[in-house]
Every structure is written in structure tokens, then in C-alpha cells.
Design a protein around this motif. Structure first.
Motif, PDB file in Angstrom:
ATOM      1  N   SER A 115      58.078  53.864  52.038  1.00  0.00           N
ATOM      2  CA  SER A 115      58.033  54.441  53.292  1.00  0.00           C
ATOM      3  C   SER A 115      57.025  53.524  54.379  1.00  0.00           C
ATOM      4  CB  SER A 115      57.512  55.677  53.439  1.00  0.00           C
ATOM      5  OG  SER A 115      56.304  56.013  53.032  1.00  0.00           O
ATOM      6  N   ALA A 116      56.513  52.431  53.610  1.00  0.00           N
ATOM      7  CA  ALA A 116      55.578  51.712  54.515  1.00  0.00           C
ATOM      8  C   ALA A 116      56.239  50.320  54.726  1.00  0.00           C
ATOM      9  CB  ALA A 116      54.280  51.655  54.016  1.00  0.00           C
ATOM     10  N   GLY A 117      57.463  50.273  54.401  1.00  0.00           N
ATOM     11  CA  GLY A 117      58.044  48.943  54.447  1.00  0.00           C
ATOM     12  C   GLY A 117      57.875  48.051  53.071  1.00  0.00           C
ATOM     13  N   ASP A 118      57.992  48.917  52.201  1.00  0.00           N
ATOM     14  CA  ASP A 118      57.646  48.322  50.665  1.00  0.00           C
ATOM     15  C   ASP A 118      56.344  47.698  50.474  1.00  0.00           C
ATOM     16  OD1 ASP A 118      59.950  49.486  49.526  1.00  0.00           O
ATOM     17  OD2 ASP A 118      61.307  47.908  50.255  1.00  0.00           O
ATOM     18  N   ALA A 119      55.402  47.960  51.646  1.00  0.00           N
ATOM     19  CA  ALA A 119      54.094  47.315  51.275  1.00  0.00           C
ATOM     20  C   ALA A 119      53.122  47.982  50.295  1.00  0.00           C
ATOM     21  CB  ALA A 119      53.527  47.240  52.736  1.00  0.00           C
ATOM     22  N   VAL A 120      51.940  47.365  50.184  1.00  0.00           N
ATOM     23  CA  VAL A 120      50.987  47.982  49.389  1.00  0.00           C
ATOM     24  C   VAL A 120      50.111  48.941  50.164  1.00  0.00           C
ATOM     25  CG1 VAL A 120      49.281  47.789  47.882  1.00  0.00           C
ATOM     26  CG2 VAL A 120      51.177  46.464  47.396  1.00  0.00           C
ATOM     27  N   THR A 121      49.830  50.173  49.817  1.00  0.00           N
ATOM     28  CA  THR A 121      49.188  51.001  50.564  1.00  0.00           C
ATOM     29  C   THR A 121      47.950  51.555  49.844  1.00  0.00           C
ATOM     30  OG1 THR A 121      50.337  52.985  50.388  1.00  0.00           O
ATOM     31  CG2 THR A 121      51.080  51.545  52.047  1.00  0.00           C
ATOM     32  N   GLU A 122      47.117  52.471  50.504  1.00  0.00           N
ATOM     33  CA  GLU A 122      46.086  53.211  49.579  1.00  0.00           C
ATOM     34  C   GLU A 122      46.576  54.039  48.521  1.00  0.00           C
ATOM     35  OE1 GLU A 122      42.439  53.921  48.622  1.00  0.00           O
ATOM     36  OE2 GLU A 122      42.725  52.538  50.041  1.00  0.00           O
ATOM     37  N   THR A 123      47.977  54.577  48.865  1.00  0.00           N
ATOM     38  CA  THR A 123      48.343  55.497  47.964  1.00  0.00           C
ATOM     39  C   THR A 123      48.740  54.751  46.440  1.00  0.00           C
ATOM     40  OG1 THR A 123      49.364  56.959  49.923  1.00  0.00           O
ATOM     41  CG2 THR A 123      50.349  57.157  47.951  1.00  0.00           C
ATOM     42  N   ASP A 124      49.393  53.560  46.764  1.00  0.00           N
ATOM     43  CA  ASP A 124      49.350  52.625  45.451  1.00  0.00           C
ATOM     44  C   ASP A 124      48.269  52.640  44.728  1.00  0.00           C
ATOM     45  OD1 ASP A 124      52.231  52.314  46.312  1.00  0.00           O
ATOM     46  OD2 ASP A 124      51.337  51.131  47.657  1.00  0.00           O
ATOM     47  N   PHE A 125      46.949  52.398  45.318  1.00  0.00           N
ATOM     48  CA  PHE A 125      45.871  52.286  44.654  1.00  0.00           C
ATOM     49  C   PHE A 125      45.261  53.453  44.127  1.00  0.00           C
ATOM     50  CE2 PHE A 125      45.853  48.120  46.625  1.00  0.00           C
ATOM     51  CZ  PHE A 125      45.342  47.148  45.550  1.00  0.00           C
ATOM     52  N   GLU A 126      45.756  54.601  44.815  1.00  0.00           N
ATOM     53  CA  GLU A 126      45.299  56.133  44.091  1.00  0.00           C
ATOM     54  C   GLU A 126      46.072  56.275  42.740  1.00  0.00           C
ATOM     55  OE1 GLU A 126      44.174  59.799  43.503  1.00  0.00           O
ATOM     56  OE2 GLU A 126      43.394  58.408  44.744  1.00  0.00           O
ATOM     57  N   LEU A 127      47.392  55.926  42.809  1.00  0.00           N
ATOM     58  CA  LEU A 127      48.178  56.006  41.569  1.00  0.00           C
ATOM     59  C   LEU A 127      47.475  54.881  40.537  1.00  0.00           C
ATOM     60  CD1 LEU A 127      50.711  57.005  39.906  1.00  0.00           C
ATOM     61  CD2 LEU A 127      52.093  55.353  41.019  1.00  0.00           C
ATOM     62  N   ALA A 128      47.346  53.934  40.714  1.00  0.00           N
ATOM     63  CA  ALA A 128      46.957  53.082  39.905  1.00  0.00           C
ATOM     64  C   ALA A 128      45.434  53.271  39.412  1.00  0.00           C
ATOM     65  CB  ALA A 128      46.617  51.440  40.622  1.00  0.00           C
ATOM     66  N   GLN A 129      44.736  53.925  39.899  1.00  0.00           N
ATOM     67  CA  GLN A 129      43.184  54.248  39.733  1.00  0.00           C
ATOM     68  C   GLN A 129      43.604  55.440  38.681  1.00  0.00           C
ATOM     69  OE1 GLN A 129      41.905  55.286  43.231  1.00  0.00           O
ATOM     70  NE2 GLN A 129      40.230  53.227  43.318  1.00  0.00           N
ATOM     71  N   ARG A 130      44.435  56.223  38.976  1.00  0.00           N
ATOM     72  CA  ARG A 130      44.766  57.626  38.280  1.00  0.00           C
ATOM     73  C   ARG A 130      45.293  57.025  36.735  1.00  0.00           C
ATOM     74  NH1 ARG A 130      45.842  62.493  40.771  1.00  0.00           N
ATOM     75  NH2 ARG A 130      46.453  63.324  38.496  1.00  0.00           N
ATOM     76  N   VAL A 131      46.126  56.053  36.747  1.00  0.00           N
ATOM     77  CA  VAL A 131      46.729  55.318  35.699  1.00  0.00           C
ATOM     78  C   VAL A 131      45.727  54.520  34.819  1.00  0.00           C
ATOM     79  CG1 VAL A 131      48.472  53.882  34.676  1.00  0.00           C
ATOM     80  CG2 VAL A 131      49.235  55.422  36.584  1.00  0.00           C
ATOM     81  N   GLN A 132      44.802  54.175  35.564  1.00  0.00           N
ATOM     82  CA  GLN A 132      43.655  53.271  34.829  1.00  0.00           C
ATOM     83  C   GLN A 132      42.867  54.234  34.065  1.00  0.00           C
ATOM     84  OE1 GLN A 132      43.951  49.946  34.959  1.00  0.00           O
ATOM     85  NE2 GLN A 132      42.084  49.340  34.230  1.00  0.00           N
ATOM     86  N   ALA A 133      42.526  55.566  34.556  1.00  0.00           N
ATOM     87  CA  ALA A 133      41.773  56.600  34.079  1.00  0.00           C
ATOM     88  C   ALA A 133      42.305  57.230  32.912  1.00  0.00           C
ATOM     89  CB  ALA A 133      41.298  57.517  35.283  1.00  0.00           C
ATOM     90  N   LEU A 134      43.665  57.292  32.835  1.00  0.00           N
ATOM     91  CA  LEU A 134      44.343  57.911  31.610  1.00  0.00           C
ATOM     92  C   LEU A 134      44.837  56.973  30.521  1.00  0.00           C
ATOM     93  CD1 LEU A 134      47.585  57.520  31.447  1.00  0.00           C
ATOM     94  CD2 LEU A 134      47.820  58.874  33.454  1.00  0.00           C
ATOM     95  N   ALA A 135      44.762  55.733  30.663  1.00  0.00           N
ATOM     96  CA  ALA A 135      45.286  54.915  29.751  1.00  0.00           C
ATOM     97  C   ALA A 135      44.401  54.860  28.322  1.00  0.00           C
ATOM     98  CB  ALA A 135      45.126  53.514  30.425  1.00  0.00           C
ATOM     99  N   PRO A 136      43.013  54.829  28.592  1.00  0.00           N
ATOM    100  CA  PRO A 136      42.286  54.787  27.212  1.00  0.00           C
ATOM    101  C   PRO A 136      42.576  55.770  26.291  1.00  0.00           C
ATOM    102  CG  PRO A 136      40.944  54.383  29.098  1.00  0.00           C
ATOM    103  CD  PRO A 136      42.029  54.826  29.613  1.00  0.00           C
ATOM    104  N   ALA A 137      42.883  57.068  26.959  1.00  0.00           N
ATOM    105  CA  ALA A 137      43.303  58.221  26.111  1.00  0.00           C
ATOM    106  C   ALA A 137      44.378  57.964  25.268  1.00  0.00           C
ATOM    107  CB  ALA A 137      43.417  59.464  27.048  1.00  0.00           C
ATOM    108  N   HIS A 138      45.290  57.105  25.561  1.00  0.00           N
ATOM    109  CA  HIS A 138      46.403  56.615  24.727  1.00  0.00           C
ATOM    110  C   HIS A 138      46.326  55.494  24.037  1.00  0.00           C
ATOM    111  CE1 HIS A 138      49.151  59.649  26.844  1.00  0.00           C
ATOM    112  NE2 HIS A 138      48.330  59.634  27.900  1.00  0.00           N
ATOM    113  N   GLY A 139      44.901  54.813  24.133  1.00  0.00           N
ATOM    114  CA  GLY A 139      44.733  53.501  23.357  1.00  0.00           C
ATOM    115  C   GLY A 139      45.315  52.565  23.976  1.00  0.00           C
ATOM    116  N   ALA A 140      45.696  52.578  25.250  1.00  0.00           N
ATOM    117  CA  ALA A 140      46.177  51.441  25.949  1.00  0.00           C
ATOM    118  C   ALA A 140      44.956  50.380  26.251  1.00  0.00           C
ATOM    119  CB  ALA A 140      47.024  51.807  27.234  1.00  0.00           C
ATOM    120  N   SER A 141      45.778  49.275  26.085  1.00  0.00           N
ATOM    121  CA  SER A 141      44.680  47.913  26.561  1.00  0.00           C
ATOM    122  C   SER A 141      45.577  47.039  27.352  1.00  0.00           C
ATOM    123  CB  SER A 141      44.218  46.982  25.326  1.00  0.00           C
ATOM    124  OG  SER A 141      45.466  46.837  24.596  1.00  0.00           O
TER     125      SER A 141
END
Length: 101
Positions: A75-101
Motif C-alpha cells: 500500500s506504500a508503493g512496494d516500499a519499506v516502511t516502519e510496519t515492515d520493521f515491526e514484523l521483522a522485529q517480531r520474527v527476530q524475537a520468536l526465532a530463538p524459540a524455534h532454534g533458528a539461526s
């Protein structure tokens, strides 16, 4: 969350806070490696739940023992926004619980 496109400098600054993430083809991307296919599948399901909660979805790929995300805001013309970083931060936080590296 703001859906205004971030500048290149803002993207670079924010990526410093997210080890393993990069800016490629107008998206922020990350590939995680996991110990098994089941672990990778479980992580995909967890990410899908977070994406639904945020109402913001990435291109999410499952490999044998990998999970790859590529995200920008359509919706922002396929640009990177703060919302994308919110998702990335959430994924980064859950990754260790899955043993992801």
C-alpha cells in the motif's frame, strides 16, 4: 504503524538493529536456518500467526530446513516502511524459540 516509505538511510539504520536482515530488491529479507524440517514448518506457522495479528504479510518461503522472509508494504508503493520493521522485529524475537539461526 506508519505506512510512509522510509529513506535509504532510515532503512540502513534500522537494519543495524536486526542482525542477518538485509535490503534487497526494495524489500527487507532474512533467511533462517533450523535443525529440521519440522522446526522450520513450526516457525512458518508461528510467523503466519504474527502476520495475521499485525495484518501485514511477507513473502514467506519454507525450505527443507530454512525459512525465508521478504517484506515490503504494497500500500506504500512496494516500499519499506516502519510496519515492515515491526514484523521483522517480531520474527527476530520468536526465532530463538524455534532454534533458528
Amino acid at each position: 504503524m506508519s505506512s510512509q516509505p522510509l529513506s535509504q538511510k532510515e532503512i540502513e539504520d534500522r537494519l543495524r538493529e536486526l542482525p542477518g536482515w538485509a535490503f534487497e530488491d526494495d524489500r527487507i529479507v532474512r533467511t533462517y536456518r533450523l535443525g529440521t524440517h519440522i522446526a522450520a514448518s513450526a516457525m512458518v506457522a508461528h510467523i503466519a500467526a504474527v502476520q495475521d495479528e499485525l495484518n501485514h504479510h511477507s513473502d514467506l518461503s519454507l525450505g527443507y530446513d530454512t525459512v525465508r522472509l521478504a517484506v515490503n508494504t504494497h500500500s506504500a508503493g512496494d516500499a519499506v516502511t516502519e510496519t515492515d520493521f515491526e514484523l521483522a522485529q517480531r520474527v527476530q524475537a520468536l526465532a530463538p524459540a524455534h532454534g533458528a539461526s
